[in-house]
Design an enzyme around this catalytic site. Structure first.
Site, mmCIF file in Angstrom:
data_model
loop_
_atom_site.group_PDB
_atom_site.id
_atom_site.type_symbol
_atom_site.label_atom_id
_atom_site.label_comp_id
_atom_site.label_asym_id
_atom_site.label_seq_id
_atom_site.Cartn_x
_atom_site.Cartn_y
_atom_site.Cartn_z
ATOM 1 N N HIS A 189 0.819 -1.306 -0.017
ATOM 2 C CA HIS A 189 -0.069 -0.161 -0.174
ATOM 3 C C HIS A 189 0.802 1.255 -0.020
ATOM 4 C CE1 HIS A 189 -3.500 -2.579 1.060
ATOM 5 N NE2 HIS A 189 -2.629 -3.103 2.174
HETATM 6 C C1 BDR Z 1 -2.794 0.841 5.384
HETATM 7 O O1 BDR Z 1 -2.815 0.509 6.694
HETATM 8 C C2 BDR Z 1 -1.721 -0.063 7.297
HETATM 9 O O2 BDR Z 1 -1.842 -1.317 7.805
HETATM 10 C C3 BDR Z 1 -0.795 -0.013 6.158
HETATM 11 O O3 BDR Z 1 0.354 0.321 6.673
HETATM 12 C C4 BDR Z 1 -1.314 1.113 5.324
HETATM 13 O O4 BDR Z 1 -0.839 2.027 5.368
HETATM 14 C C5 BDR Z 1 -3.327 -0.154 4.339
HETATM 15 O O5 BDR Z 1 -4.943 -0.117 4.599
#
Ligand code: BDR
Ligand code: CA
Length: 310
Positions: A240
């Site tokens: 992500h």
């Molecule tokens: C986001 O949530 C976190 O767990 C990850 O680091 C990312 O920023 C994804 O939904």
């Protein structure tokens, strides 16, 4: 080439760690500082993990500021089930020796932005608590922000509730402040980042770089892959947060459209949902550049090439 100054606000977190490494490996970006927030793990660990990653990248000179230990109104709900007890499952990094920068991340953000001539970009990868409090405490920072590029929200299903993505759901009130602040804002949501999948094949390519940082990234992704393999259809793990840095480096890998985004802060059912006005029916002018697609192969080529430099 003049490097673009950025402040990375994050909650490392495995994918945050990969994003930090991608930024440090990229001469187009000048990482002015890293600010951390409670999110994937408590603040003490995000502040520790950010420093571990700076040291791994050979950048103990970068100032790391700790920020808010909890969301504005909600109770902190962390994500150790995803990132492991330390937040960096699989990484096995030594305790950092570089100190935390003195002062609070929110005060640093305000001071640095007020002293700037509008050139600083904020790359946000966790709950938006630090950014929101900075905006509330000193609204004059808003016109001095070059751009906020954030990972959060999305136009599809959520990953913590049916409606909401983790970063926005963790602190929806902060997100509402940031989306309505008036700064140029690019949102890279879950529907897009879920296409940046680290498959076993892609992880093998990273591992084959035989570089120290790449080895740590491969180890973290392998722990994820092992977990994903136990789920039906589990073929990989999404990167992500590195999408934020990739967007700053190569915007042509992404497709985006200006749209209005509101954040749900009241409904228990859809708390933290980003309501994106795709059809333009709200009558509200666009407040975000919403990323709608990614060239995932191009993204992984970029990431692999950059990790090969560290
Ligand atoms: C986001 O949530 C976190 O767990 C990850 O680091 C990312 O920023 C994804 O939904
Ligand atoms: Ca994150």
């Amino acid at each position: 080439m003049v490097a673009r100054p950025i402040i990375i606000d994050c909650d490392p977190g495995q994918d945050d760690a990969v994003a930090l490494l991608l930024a440090f490996a990229s001469p187009e970006l000048d990482v002015v500082a890293v600010t951390t927030v409670a999110g994937n793990v408590p603040l003490e660990l995000t502040a520790r993990n950010a420093r571990c990653v700076c040291e791994l990248a050979g950048r103990p000179d970068v100032a790391v500021y700790a920020g808010c230990p909890r969301p504005i109104l909600r109770r902190l709900e962390t994500a150790e089930r995803v990132h492991g007890a330390t937040g960096l499952d699989g990484a096995d990094l030594p305790e950092p020796t570089m100190p935390l920068a003195s002062g609070h991340a929110v005060e640093f953000l305000i001071e640095r932005l007020m002293a700037s001539d509008g050139d600083v970009t904020l790359a946000a990868m966790g709950p938006l608590t630090n950014l929101a409090l900075a905006v509330v405490e000193e609204p004059r920072i808003v016109p001095r922000i070059r751009e906020i590029v954030l990972m959060g929200g999305g136009m599809g299903p959520g990953n913590v509730t049916a409606a909401a993505e983790f970063n926005i759901h963790t602190d929806p009130h902060a997100a509402a402040v940031v989306f309505s602040a008036g700064a140029p804002l690019t949102m890279i949501g879950l529907d897009v980042t879920l296409r940046a999948i680290a498959t076993p094949e892609r992880v093998k390519v990273i591992s084959a770089l035989r570089r120290p940082a790449a080895a740590v990234v491969a180890a973290m992704l392998e722990t994820h892959l092992a977990r994903a393999a136990k789920r039906p259809g589990g073929r990989g793990t999404a990167l992500h947060d590195p999408c934020v840095i990739a967007y700053l480096l190569r915007p042509e890998l992404f497709e985006a459209r200006p749209m209005h985004v509101a954040v749900e802060t009241a409904s228990p059912l859809t708390l933290g949902q980003t309501v994106v006005d795709r059809a333009g029916v709200s009558g509200e002018p666009p407040n975000a550049n919403v990323v709608v697609d990614i060239d995932a192969d191009g993204f992984f080529r970029l990431l692999t090439e950059r990790l090969g430099r560290l």
